[in-house]
Design an enzyme around this catalytic site. Structure first.
Site, PDB file in Angstrom:
ATOM      1  CG  HIS A  55      -2.025  -1.034   1.084  1.00  0.00           C
ATOM      2  ND1 HIS A  55      -1.968  -2.247   1.746  1.00  0.00           N
ATOM      3  CD2 HIS A  55      -3.178  -1.040   0.373  1.00  0.00           C
ATOM      4  CE1 HIS A  55      -3.050  -2.960   1.457  1.00  0.00           C
ATOM      5  NE2 HIS A  55      -3.802  -2.253   0.619  1.00  0.00           N
ATOM      6  CG  HIS A  59      -1.726  -0.062  -4.570  1.00  0.00           C
ATOM      7  ND1 HIS A  59      -2.330  -1.029  -5.346  1.00  0.00           N
ATOM      8  CD2 HIS A  59      -2.710   0.463  -3.771  1.00  0.00           C
ATOM      9  CE1 HIS A  59      -3.621  -1.105  -5.027  1.00  0.00           C
ATOM     10  NE2 HIS A  59      -3.869  -0.209  -4.089  1.00  0.00           N
ATOM     11  CG  HIS A  97      -7.187   3.876  -3.644  1.00  0.00           C
ATOM     12  ND1 HIS A  97      -6.089   4.123  -4.446  1.00  0.00           N
ATOM     13  CD2 HIS A  97      -7.080   2.579  -3.248  1.00  0.00           C
ATOM     14  CE1 HIS A  97      -5.362   3.033  -4.533  1.00  0.00           C
ATOM     15  NE2 HIS A  97      -5.930   2.072  -3.816  1.00  0.00           N
ATOM     16  CG  ASP A  98      -5.049   2.064  -0.467  1.00  0.00           C
ATOM     17  OD1 ASP A  98      -6.033   1.927   0.288  1.00  0.00           O
ATOM     18  OD2 ASP A  98      -4.722   1.204  -1.310  1.00  0.00           O
ATOM     19  CG  ASP A 217      -7.950  -0.976  -4.336  1.00  0.00           C
ATOM     20  OD1 ASP A 217      -6.724  -0.773  -4.318  1.00  0.00           O
ATOM     21  OD2 ASP A 217      -8.626  -1.154  -3.309  1.00  0.00           O
ATOM     22  CD  GLN A 268      -2.388 -13.242  -4.911  1.00  0.00           C
ATOM     23  OE1 GLN A 268      -3.330 -13.002  -4.152  1.00  0.00           O
ATOM     24  NE2 GLN A 268      -1.824 -12.311  -5.656  1.00  0.00           N
TER      25      GLN A 268
END
Length: 331
Positions: A55, A59, A97-98, A217, A268
């Site tokens: 984060h 990113h 957004h982060d 995202d 994943q």
């Protein structure tokens, strides 16, 4: 899709700046002074913790780029009847957004009764924090206020779009987001590739905006394999860092955060199957141009399934990364 040689500031400025400078029936954004925008981007980038493996500002940059791609190449602009306010709100939302992400998840903050968990009553803690801090910067630092010359009505609309789209990045809301997207897909009877205009009863446009920002995202599987593996390494490094903190505090170790038992490849594969693929397939049903992204996602899942068949757990990715001191592919 990936810009190796540019900083987050340069990429974000180019992408958003292009939307500000194009003058056609969609865009007319000479309203934001370039120097103010540059200061805003620099402040936002500095707010992304460089120590976060995942984060971080890189990113955020990728989320901006993928959001922009879906709006333009993907065809969201036409399908959802986006205007300039919608587009600028989406791109700025992707940038912030982060913002100020601490490198741990909502669940951790809630379990330790962090001040943020108390402040936001355990509801979308980080998402509320990101958007709140971004607007504090905008309103307190006049030199960074990119919306200063917008009308009150325009500002309120941008803020609403940004709040809803960033709150929509909370993974706890994924399934309700997917349902909202499905319910928003109402084809025009004359042209099944287009949606009917949004109605007051069903906010089709906002649902689509939320879905696209959320998809961007969680869209690392739309990248090439080397980059997807790099992001996999980074996100699990961050997960395991949280797991170590939980062990120190004698808290239950969160899902996927135990470095001794987690199977990275299976994690994943499940993530793609349960979350990523259904969301992108839903978007592709109304935006055929992003079927290429769906193919990429399917390829990444297949590659990891093959690795899993060989009884690989993926932990060697982390060990190999620690041994090698060469530059990251994300730099």
């Amino acid at each position: 899709f990936f810009f190796k040689q540019k900083t987050a500031y340069e990429i974000a400025q180019r992408l958003v700046g292009s939307e500000m400078c194009i003058r056609d029936r969609y865009i007319y954004f000479a309203t934001i002074p370039p120097d103010v925008f540059a200061k805003f981007i620099c402040h936002i980038q500095s707010g992304y913790a460089q120590g976060n493996p995942y984060h971080n500002h890189i990113h955020a940059t990728e989320v901006v780029q993928l959001t922009h791609y879906i709006i333009t190449v993907g065809g969201l602009r036409e399908v959802a009847h986006l205007d300039s306010i919608d587009i600028i709100a989406m791109l700025i939302a992707a940038i912030v957004h982060d913002y100020k992400h601490p490198g741990v998840a909502n669940g951790f903050l809630e379990n330790v009764l962090h001040d943020l968990a108390i402040q936001y009553n355990g509801q979308s803690i980080l998402e509320n924090f990101h958007i709140s801090e971004a607007f504090k910067l905008l309103l307190k630092e006049k030199s960074c206020n990119i919306f200063e010359k917008f009308s009150k009505e325009e500002f309120n609309r941008i803020r609403k779009i940004m709040i809803h789209s960033i709150l929509g990045t909370d993974m706890a809301k994924h399934h309700s987001q997917l349902l909202a997207l499905t319910n928003s897909i109402i084809p025009d009877e004359k042209d099944s590739s287009k949606l009917i205009p949004p109605s007051p009863e069903l906010d089709t446009k906002q649902n689509l905006i939320n879905a696209v920002v959320h998809a961007a995202d969680i869209g690392t599987a739309t990248r090439d394999l080397a980059i997807f593996e790099e992001w996999t390494y980074r996100v699990y490094t961050e997960f395991f860092n949280q797991g170590d903190l939980e062990k120190i505090r004698k808290l239950p170790v969160s899902f996927n955060c135990n470095s001794g038992t987690t199977n990275i490849f299976k994690g994943q594969i499940d993530y793609i199957t349960i979350f990523v693929s259904p969301l992108y397939q839903g978007l592709a049903s109304i935006m055929p141009n992003i079927k290429l992204l769906c193919t990429k996602i399917s390829t990444m899942r297949t590659v990891f399934e093959e690795k899993l068949k060989k009884q690989q757990h993926g932990l060697h990715i982390l060990k190999k990364k620690k041994k090698k001191k060469k530059k990251s592919t994300l730099r």
